[in-house]
Motif scaffolding. Structure first.
Motif, PDB file in Angstrom:
ATOM      1  N   LEU A  81       3.235   2.334  -5.227  1.00  0.00           N
ATOM      2  CA  LEU A  81       2.195   2.645  -6.241  1.00  0.00           C
ATOM      3  C   LEU A  81       1.185   3.582  -5.493  1.00  0.00           C
ATOM      4  N   GLU A  82       1.067   3.049  -4.170  1.00  0.00           N
ATOM      5  CA  GLU A  82       0.018   3.664  -3.080  1.00  0.00           C
ATOM      6  C   GLU A  82       0.517   5.186  -3.008  1.00  0.00           C
ATOM      7  N   HIS A  83       1.846   5.429  -2.602  1.00  0.00           N
ATOM      8  CA  HIS A  83       2.237   6.898  -2.377  1.00  0.00           C
ATOM      9  C   HIS A  83       2.155   7.631  -3.836  1.00  0.00           C
ATOM     10  N   LEU A  84       2.439   6.852  -5.031  1.00  0.00           N
ATOM     11  CA  LEU A  84       1.993   7.818  -6.180  1.00  0.00           C
ATOM     12  C   LEU A  84       0.679   8.154  -6.396  1.00  0.00           C
ATOM     13  N   ALA A  85      -0.246   7.318  -5.882  1.00  0.00           N
ATOM     14  CA  ALA A  85      -1.721   7.639  -5.925  1.00  0.00           C
ATOM     15  C   ALA A  85      -2.058   8.744  -4.961  1.00  0.00           C
TER      16      ALA A  85
END
Length: 384
Positions: free
Chosen positions: A305-309
């Protein structure tokens, strides 16, 4: 018997007249032939300029028949045949030239070079190799070596390729050190596949000396060290490479993580991967870092999810996050959604050649499409 001088006085003028008539006939014939050959030759050139290759070939054949000793006409005809894909006829023309005893050295070398080009264009690599080897020591030497190098690389004859590249390197026209290092790495892979790890390591050391900044020799060396159970040596090799070739880290992030875990260097490896990920986010670096940060066998999935951000368009991160989640509201929707997302994300996992655009799931040092070396960026298509 008395000799009558009157016959001599009559015979001399007659012989003179006959000789003069014979010379005139020969001169007329010579002039006629000389007029015919240039006309056919220039007619062929005119057809060639107008891109009428069929008519040009007919004109050049006529010119060769009128003057079979003209080398330039043979070369023009042979080149035309090759351009049209009539390789057998081109070969016959150039072999005919080579069979002539009166051909000078420069034209003989030129004909040999043209014959080699015929074989290359026809895809007859074994005959092309023999023809190219005969150009050693001629003015076509470097060009022939480049063609031989391409043949050996295409046919995966790495020892011969390395020998030719060494000669090209010695000519000082360009540096072939990186290419020779790849040839040595390919030979090392063959030795490793046969179980001769010592020979493979020696070749990889030579490759590293030839191209100290190239990432492949250390990557292949570390992979061999890991297979031999020498985890600390593999960790040392890859951590050193991270300083000299940080941009290539996505290619060996998984191997670095495995070596660090086996050698007890998880903290140092995590710091290294985290710093590189912050500088340039990459799904391969992220998953290696997640494997190191995993506690109790479970990886911290919030990392996706952090990577998607940071990378809102990352289908790979979305697909892999969804694969580990349970949709409580409607579990029936999960499998088809997951399959659809995986199918869309799969092409994004490929690597793409920067020279020709050839894509593959496997990373290639030598592009199968255009035969270029080091033409693949060390990042997935999604991250380019």
């Amino acid at each position: 018997m008395d000799f009558d001088l009157s016959w001599l006085l009559l015979g001399l003028p007659l012989a003179f007249v006959l000789g003069w008539l014979a010379s005139r006939l020969d001169l007329r014939q010579l002039r006629f032939e000389n007029r015919q050959a240039p006309k056919a030759y220039f007619r062929g050139l005119n057809f060639l300029l107008n891109e009428q290759q069929d008519q040009a070939i007919d004109a050049f054949i006529e010119a060769v028949q009128n003057d079979p000793d003209t080398q330039e006409l043979h070369f023009a005809l042979g080149n035309l045949f090759r351009r049209r894909g009539e390789y057998q006829r081109a070969v016959r023309v150039h072999e005919h030239l080579l069979s002539r005893a009166d051909l000078n050295r420069a034209d003989r070398d030129r004909a040999q070079h043209a014959l080699a080009q015929d074989f290359l264009s026809a895809g007859l690599l074994d005959r092309a190799e023999t023809a190219l080897q005969k150009l050693e020591g001629t003015r076509y030497e470097n060009e022939a070596r480049l063609a031989l190098l391409a043949i050996y690389e295409r046919s995966r004859e790495w020892a011969q390729a390395e020998a030719v590249a060494t000669k090209l390197d010695a000519s000082d026209q360009a540096s072939y050190a990186a290419r020779r290092a790849h040839h040595l790495c390919e030979q090392a892979a063959e030795h490793s596949a046969r179980g001769d790890a010592d020979a493979a390591l020696r070749l990889l050391q030579q490759a590293a000396q030839l191209a100290p900044d190239a990432p492949r020799p250390p990557i292949d060396t570390a992979a061999l060290q890991l297979r031999q159970g020498r985890a600390m040596e593999a960790w040392t090799t890859l951590s050193g490479l991270s300083r000299t070739a940080p941009l290539a880290l996505p290619l060996y992030a998984a191997a670095l993580q495995q070596a660090a875990q086996a050698a007890g260097e998880q903290a140092a490896a995590a710091d290294l991967l985290r710093a590189r990920y912050e500088a340039e986010p990459s799904i391969d670096v992220l998953e290696a870092l997640m494997a190191l940060e995993a506690t109790g066998g479970d990886a911290p999935r919030d990392r996706y999810l952090e990577h998607l951000a940071r990378q809102p368009g990352s289908l790979l991160a979305a697909s892999r996050w969804l694969a580990g989640e349970t949709l409580r509201d409607d579990a029936r929707t999960h499998p088809p959604v997951q399959r659809a997302l995986d199918q869309v994300a799969r092409p994004q996992m490929r690597y793409r050649c920067a020279a020709c655009g050839f894509e593959a799931h496997q990373y290639f040092w030598h592009c199968p499409g255009c035969q270029a070396w080091d033409s693949y960026p060390p990042r997935r298509v999604e991250e380019l």
